[in-house]
Write a protein that holds these residues in place. Structure first.
Motif, PDB file in Angstrom:
ATOM      1  N   ASN A 193       0.807  -1.213   0.000  1.00 41.24           N
ATOM      2  CA  ASN A 193       0.000   0.000   0.000  1.00 41.24           C
ATOM      3  C   ASN A 193       0.842   1.266   0.000  1.00 41.24           C
ATOM      4  OD1 ASN A 193      -2.667   0.404  -0.319  1.00 41.24           O
ATOM      5  ND2 ASN A 193      -3.233  -0.158   1.770  1.00 41.24           N
ATOM      6  N   GLN A 194       2.037   1.179   0.556  1.00 43.97           N
ATOM      7  CA  GLN A 194       2.872   2.372   0.623  1.00 43.97           C
ATOM      8  C   GLN A 194       3.237   2.869  -0.782  1.00 43.97           C
ATOM      9  OE1 GLN A 194       6.608   1.602   2.403  1.00 43.97           O
ATOM     10  NE2 GLN A 194       6.761  -0.475   1.630  1.00 43.97           N
ATOM     11  N   LEU A 195       3.251   1.917  -1.753  1.00 48.70           N
ATOM     12  CA  LEU A 195       3.543   2.314  -3.131  1.00 48.70           C
ATOM     13  C   LEU A 195       2.369   3.112  -3.694  1.00 48.70           C
ATOM     14  CD1 LEU A 195       6.173   1.567  -4.410  1.00 48.70           C
ATOM     15  CD2 LEU A 195       5.029  -0.216  -5.677  1.00 48.70           C
ATOM     16  N   GLU A 197       0.203   4.793  -1.858  1.00 43.64           N
ATOM     17  CA  GLU A 197       0.188   6.080  -1.164  1.00 43.64           C
ATOM     18  C   GLU A 197       1.211   7.026  -1.784  1.00 43.64           C
ATOM     19  OE1 GLU A 197       0.579   5.757   3.048  1.00 43.64           O
ATOM     20  OE2 GLU A 197      -1.517   5.164   3.297  1.00 43.64           O
ATOM     21  N   GLY A 198       2.362   6.479  -2.152  1.00 36.99           N
ATOM     22  CA  GLY A 198       3.382   7.297  -2.792  1.00 36.99           C
ATOM     23  C   GLY A 198       2.861   7.917  -4.084  1.00 36.99           C
ATOM     24  N   ALA A 199       2.112   7.128  -4.843  1.00 33.61           N
ATOM     25  CA  ALA A 199       1.569   7.632  -6.101  1.00 33.61           C
ATOM     26  C   ALA A 199       0.498   8.694  -5.844  1.00 33.61           C
ATOM     27  CB  ALA A 199       0.979   6.474  -6.914  1.00 33.61           C
ATOM     28  N   GLN A 208      -4.429   6.396 -12.839  1.00 26.86           N
ATOM     29  CA  GLN A 208      -2.988   6.537 -13.048  1.00 26.86           C
ATOM     30  C   GLN A 208      -2.216   5.680 -12.057  1.00 26.86           C
ATOM     31  OE1 GLN A 208      -3.208  10.745 -12.544  1.00 26.86           O
ATOM     32  NE2 GLN A 208      -2.940  11.176 -14.717  1.00 26.86           N
ATOM     33  N   ARG A 212      -0.021   3.077 -13.894  1.00 25.91           N
ATOM     34  CA  ARG A 212       1.398   3.451 -13.943  1.00 25.91           C
ATOM     35  C   ARG A 212       2.220   2.889 -12.793  1.00 25.91           C
ATOM     36  NH1 ARG A 212       2.029   9.382 -16.494  1.00 25.91           N
ATOM     37  NH2 ARG A 212       0.070   9.441 -17.649  1.00 25.91           N
ATOM     38  N   VAL A 213       1.572   2.538 -11.690  1.00 25.76           N
ATOM     39  CA  VAL A 213       2.355   2.062 -10.553  1.00 25.76           C
ATOM     40  C   VAL A 213       2.025   0.614 -10.188  1.00 25.76           C
ATOM     41  CG1 VAL A 213       2.877   2.416  -8.114  1.00 25.76           C
ATOM     42  CG2 VAL A 213       2.639   4.378  -9.639  1.00 25.76           C
ATOM     43  N   PRO A 216       2.782  -2.083 -13.238  1.00 20.88           N
ATOM     44  CA  PRO A 216       4.218  -2.375 -13.388  1.00 20.88           C
ATOM     45  C   PRO A 216       4.809  -3.112 -12.185  1.00 20.88           C
ATOM     46  CG  PRO A 216       3.775  -0.107 -13.984  1.00 20.88           C
ATOM     47  CD  PRO A 216       2.499  -0.649 -13.417  1.00 20.88           C
ATOM     48  N   ALA A 217       4.341  -2.755 -10.978  1.00 12.36           N
ATOM     49  CA  ALA A 217       4.895  -3.412  -9.799  1.00 12.36           C
ATOM     50  C   ALA A 217       4.492  -4.877  -9.749  1.00 12.36           C
ATOM     51  CB  ALA A 217       4.435  -2.693  -8.529  1.00 12.36           C
ATOM     52  N   GLU A 310      14.267  -7.353 -13.662  1.00  7.67           N
ATOM     53  CA  GLU A 310      15.546  -6.653 -13.753  1.00  7.67           C
ATOM     54  C   GLU A 310      15.375  -5.213 -14.208  1.00  7.67           C
ATOM     55  OE1 GLU A 310      18.471 -10.373 -14.575  1.00  7.67           O
ATOM     56  OE2 GLU A 310      18.161  -8.914 -16.182  1.00  7.67           O
ATOM     57  N   VAL A 311      14.508  -5.033 -15.212  1.00  8.39           N
ATOM     58  CA  VAL A 311      14.379  -3.696 -15.780  1.00  8.39           C
ATOM     59  C   VAL A 311      13.692  -2.751 -14.803  1.00  8.39           C
ATOM     60  CG1 VAL A 311      13.318  -2.351 -17.621  1.00  8.39           C
ATOM     61  CG2 VAL A 311      14.448  -4.498 -18.139  1.00  8.39           C
ATOM     62  N   TYR A 312      12.623  -3.234 -14.164  1.00 10.83           N
ATOM     63  CA  TYR A 312      11.865  -2.341 -13.285  1.00 10.83           C
ATOM     64  C   TYR A 312      12.231  -2.534 -11.832  1.00 10.83           C
ATOM     65  CZ  TYR A 312       9.168  -1.190 -17.332  1.00 10.83           C
ATOM     66  OH  TYR A 312       8.790  -0.754 -18.559  1.00 10.83           O
TER      67      TYR A 312
ATOM     68  N   MET B  88      -4.386  12.526   2.775  1.00 14.14           N
ATOM     69  CA  MET B  88      -4.092  11.099   2.626  1.00 14.14           C
ATOM     70  C   MET B  88      -5.185  10.248   3.267  1.00 14.14           C
ATOM     71  SD  MET B  88      -1.745  10.361   0.834  1.00 14.14           S
ATOM     72  CE  MET B  88      -0.864   9.001   0.179  1.00 14.14           C
ATOM     73  N   LEU B  91      -8.124   8.392   1.393  1.00  9.97           N
ATOM     74  CA  LEU B  91      -8.003   7.105   0.714  1.00  9.97           C
ATOM     75  C   LEU B  91      -8.716   6.009   1.488  1.00  9.97           C
ATOM     76  CD1 LEU B  91      -4.241   7.122  -0.318  1.00  9.97           C
ATOM     77  CD2 LEU B  91      -6.212   7.721  -1.708  1.00  9.97           C
ATOM     78  N   PHE B 128       7.580   9.355   2.666  1.00 11.89           N
ATOM     79  CA  PHE B 128       7.061   8.434   3.672  1.00 11.89           C
ATOM     80  C   PHE B 128       8.165   7.857   4.563  1.00 11.89           C
ATOM     81  CE2 PHE B 128       4.040   8.846   0.365  1.00 11.89           C
ATOM     82  CZ  PHE B 128       2.802   8.705   0.960  1.00 11.89           C
ATOM     83  N   ASN B 132       9.675   4.421  -0.780  1.00  8.47           N
ATOM     84  CA  ASN B 132       8.745   3.694  -1.648  1.00  8.47           C
ATOM     85  C   ASN B 132       8.892   4.115  -3.107  1.00  8.47           C
ATOM     86  OD1 ASN B 132       7.736   6.225  -1.316  1.00  8.47           O
ATOM     87  ND2 ASN B 132       5.642   5.632  -0.839  1.00  8.47           N
ATOM     88  N   PHE B 134       8.920   3.883  -7.076  1.00  4.70           N
ATOM     89  CA  PHE B 134       8.147   3.056  -7.987  1.00  4.70           C
ATOM     90  C   PHE B 134       9.093   2.056  -8.652  1.00  4.70           C
ATOM     91  CE2 PHE B 134       5.635   7.184  -8.520  1.00  4.70           C
ATOM     92  CZ  PHE B 134       4.852   6.882  -7.423  1.00  4.70           C
ATOM     93  N   PRO B 135       8.561   0.910  -9.064  1.00  6.90           N
ATOM     94  CA  PRO B 135       9.423  -0.091  -9.703  1.00  6.90           C
ATOM     95  C   PRO B 135       9.791   0.312 -11.125  1.00  6.90           C
ATOM     96  CG  PRO B 135       7.164  -0.873  -9.612  1.00  6.90           C
ATOM     97  CD  PRO B 135       7.187   0.435  -8.895  1.00  6.90           C
ATOM     98  N   LYS B 136      10.395   1.480 -11.249  1.00 10.54           N
ATOM     99  CA  LYS B 136      10.794   2.006 -12.548  1.00 10.54           C
ATOM    100  C   LYS B 136      12.233   2.500 -12.426  1.00 10.54           C
ATOM    101  CE  LYS B 136       6.174   3.364 -13.734  1.00 10.54           C
ATOM    102  NZ  LYS B 136       5.267   4.363 -14.205  1.00 10.54           N
ATOM    103  N   PRO B 181      17.231   0.587 -12.645  1.00 14.57           N
ATOM    104  CA  PRO B 181      16.067   0.510 -11.752  1.00 14.57           C
ATOM    105  C   PRO B 181      16.311   1.194 -10.404  1.00 14.57           C
ATOM    106  CG  PRO B 181      16.937  -1.686 -12.232  1.00 14.57           C
ATOM    107  CD  PRO B 181      17.678  -0.735 -13.087  1.00 14.57           C
ATOM    108  N   ARG B 197      11.854  12.994  -5.919  1.00 14.71           N
ATOM    109  CA  ARG B 197      10.590  12.809  -6.627  1.00 14.71           C
ATOM    110  C   ARG B 197       9.566  13.846  -6.160  1.00 14.71           C
ATOM    111  NH1 ARG B 197       8.080   6.973  -5.799  1.00 14.71           N
ATOM    112  NH2 ARG B 197       7.381   7.877  -3.858  1.00 14.71           N
TER     113      ARG B 197
END
Lengths: 312, 288
Positions: A193-195, A197-199, A208, A212-213, A216-217, A310-312, B88, B91, B128, B132, B134-136, B181, B197
């Motif tokens: 969930n923290q991911l 929340e980050g978005a 989005q 977008r998050v 991919p995750a 590996e990429v992400y 927040m 949510l 946070f 965290n 993103f996986p990018k 990454p 970010r």
């Protein structure tokens, strides 16, 4: 009373040699049983592979692999026998392609909806229905494709053959939908969930955040879901046997009818086939081909999974 | 209770004087002058999780381009207060705000039911407790907030990404591998990436929720240094359970207890001579 407690305490604090030994033996015994269970599945797989290989060996002693892979005709029971797997393979791949082109977007959209948008009550209502789809016997799906989907499609496409690859493809897509949806939904819900929340904190809206998050995750899990769904689609037998037609036909056109590999195996093995006849051997050659394709897709899936990680 | 504002940056002037400031459009003097302006004003803010009242009539002024720290024992409501600033809580179901957080100079109430939480989050950034990313890629992480705001021009993106990474003191470490990454970075680097970010979109307020609690002492020191370098550049509201950290890097400190604001003032006086006995007890470690 206190003496007893003392005794017990001592026994517990300083366990005897025998106690330790017995415990270790019990642990070893349990481990052996668990290992046995685990190896059973491997042994069954190896057994299947052995039968497939040995019987196919008999087939390939008479027909060269080159002929098997390049001949464009599959007429093993005819007077003028041809043993080219391509017609069966093309039908299998076409059906799988149709199934995936339905199940992939639909499954992904459903999974995104269920994991990111649906309220708990909606999710708890929809999921059992999806799981119900999984419980429908494949024979029912076969006739559903033949007697309902095909006539329906024929109203849209008048020149659609009675036996075609489009209807079974779509129906197989529906069939694997619950599976791909639930596995990819699990993967998305496992995204911390923290991911999310980050978005949201960056100003992403729900869509989005999901696209977008979260997707991919969860990509490795989603890929795994679709590769496994694909393996099921390739091996699916009843639907293509009933609705896809029985004529080997080298085509990638889904509006035509054609026998897929599993359909051929069912068709031939239902008749009286003398052991060691050529027809009997073709079953195993075709089965081996199916096995190798599924294996290849699984390996590709694993590679994809690793690459994305590996990429992400 | 109401602190008289003696230039909060005075004691840092020497330490930071030689450091290059990347927000070059602001001269340091202008920043100093602006420091007395109010960036956000919390007025009688109460917050409820369902029936449970977590914040009780908070009043607080965030000074422009200063670091304000929220301290207090676990469960005192400091994170809850922080998370009101970017809505927040919206949510999760069952949250309710009363009172207001007025963002200056716009005069907009951030917690008003008619204020779009998306608008709020486009203006208030947050970092946070646990990093965290993103996986990018590293670049994509920093650029993501800009892309969501409709910025697609590559030159502009590159410029903002570089600037943000420099402000987050991460540029030197990642400039050769921007497209690797983000998850290949260490924990401390990941947290600085998350700060970059948030900085890339130049928010009105930056919220930090215990940003160093998951990091080792060396990484913590780097983050603290980074937060200090943001003083005079960005309005920062930070939750920390580490009183020494609050003392080291904040200009103002608010001490909270059981959902109430006990004391709020300039950091040094609050630590050396608190007005409230409760604050004194907490600071001296008698409880909490």
């Amino acid at each position: 009373m206190s003496d007893l407690i003392k005794k017990v305490d001592q026994a517990w604090l300083q366990p005897s040699e025998r106690f330790i030994k017995r415990r270790a033996m019990r642990a070893a015994f349990m481990k052996a049983i668990l290992f046995g269970c685990a190896s059973l599945s491997v042994l069954v797989t190896l057994g299947i592979l052995y039968v497939l290989l040995s019987e196919s060996w008999a087939f390939f002693r008479e027909i060269s692999i080159l002929e098997f892979l390049t001949d464009t005709q599959w007429t093993p029971l005819f007077e003028d026998a041809h043993f080219g797997i391509l017609p069966l393979l093309s039908a299998t791949l076409t059906v799988t392609g149709v199934a995936l082109s339905f199940a992939l977007p639909a499954g992904l959209i459903l999974a995104i909806y269920l994991s990111e948008f649906a309220s708990n009550s909606i999710r708890e209502t929809v999921k059992p229905f999806l799981e119900l789809l999984e419980g429908v016997p494949t024979v029912v799906y076969g006739y559903f494709a033949l007697l309902f989907v095909t006539p329906l499609l024929q109203q849209l496409m008048p020149n659609l053959a009675g036996f075609n690859l489009l209807a079974p493809g779509l129906v197989i897509g529906i069939m694997i939908l619950p599976y791909t949806t639930s596995v990819s939904e699990d993967a998305m819900r496992a995204v911390p969930n923290q991911l999310r929340e980050g978005a949201y904190a960056l100003g992403f809206n729900r869509m989005q955040t999901a696209v977008r998050v979260v997707v991919p995750a969860a990509l490795s899990g989603i890929t795994a879901a679709f590769v496994l769904g694909m393996s099921r689609a390739i091996g699916e037998t009843m639907v293509v046997a009933i609705a896809g037609g029985q004529n080997p036909n080298l085509t990638f056109n889904p509006t035509e009818g054609a026998a897929a590999i599993p359909a051929y195996i069912v068709q031939v093995s239902m008749g009286d086939l003398p052991h060691d006849s050529m027809g009997y051997k073709t079953i195993f050659a075709a089965g081996l081909t199916l096995f190798l394709i599924t294996l290849a897709f699984n390996i590709i899936g694993q590679l994809l999974k690793r690459r994305f990680r590996e990429v992400y | 209770m109401n602190p008289t504002l003696t230039h909060p940056h005075e004691h840092k002037h020497e330490a930071n004087g030689s450091e290059p400031r990347n927000f070059a459009d602001e001269t340091y003097e202008a920043a100093m002058k602006a420091a007395t302006a109010v960036r956000a004003e919390v007025q009688d803010l109460s917050f409820y999780y369902g029936d449970m009242q977590a914040l009780k009539g908070i009043n607080l002024k965030l000074k422009d381009r200063c670091v304000t720290a929220l301290i207090g024992a676990s469960g005192c409501g400091k994170s809850t207060l922080l998370r009101c600033f970017n809505r927040m809580h919206d949510l999760y179901p069952g949250s309710r705000y009363e009172g207001s957080i007025v963002l200056q100079p716009d005069g907009k109430n951030l917690v008003h039911p008619k204020t779009d939480p998306l608008w709020v989050r486009l203006n208030v950034g947050m970092v946070f407790q646990k990093p965290n990313p993103f996986p990018k890629s590293i670049y994509e992480n920093v650029a993501s907030g800009l892309k969501i705001r409709g910025i697609t021009q590559k030159g502009l993106l590159d410029h903002q990404v570089e600037k943000a990474l420099k402000n987050a003191a991460l540029w030197e470490e990642v400039k050769e591998r921007l497209h690797k990454p983000a998850l290949s970075l260490s924990g401390g680097q990941q947290q600085r990436l998350c700060i970059a970010r948030a900085l890339a979109v130049e928010p009105s307020i930056l919220l930090l929720d215990e940003p160093t609690s998951a990091l080792d002492p060396i990484a913590t020191a780097r983050i603290e240094e980074l937060i200090r370098s943001l003083e005079g550049v960005m309005t920062v509201l930070m939750v920390t359970h580490n009183m020494q950290q609050a003392r080291r890097i904040s200009d103002f400190t608010a001490y909270m207890h059981m959902g109430e604001l006990v004391e709020f003032g300039a950091t040094e006086p609050l630590f050396t001579a608190p007005n409230e006995q409760q604050t004194a007890d907490y600071i001296q470690g008698r409880f909490g």
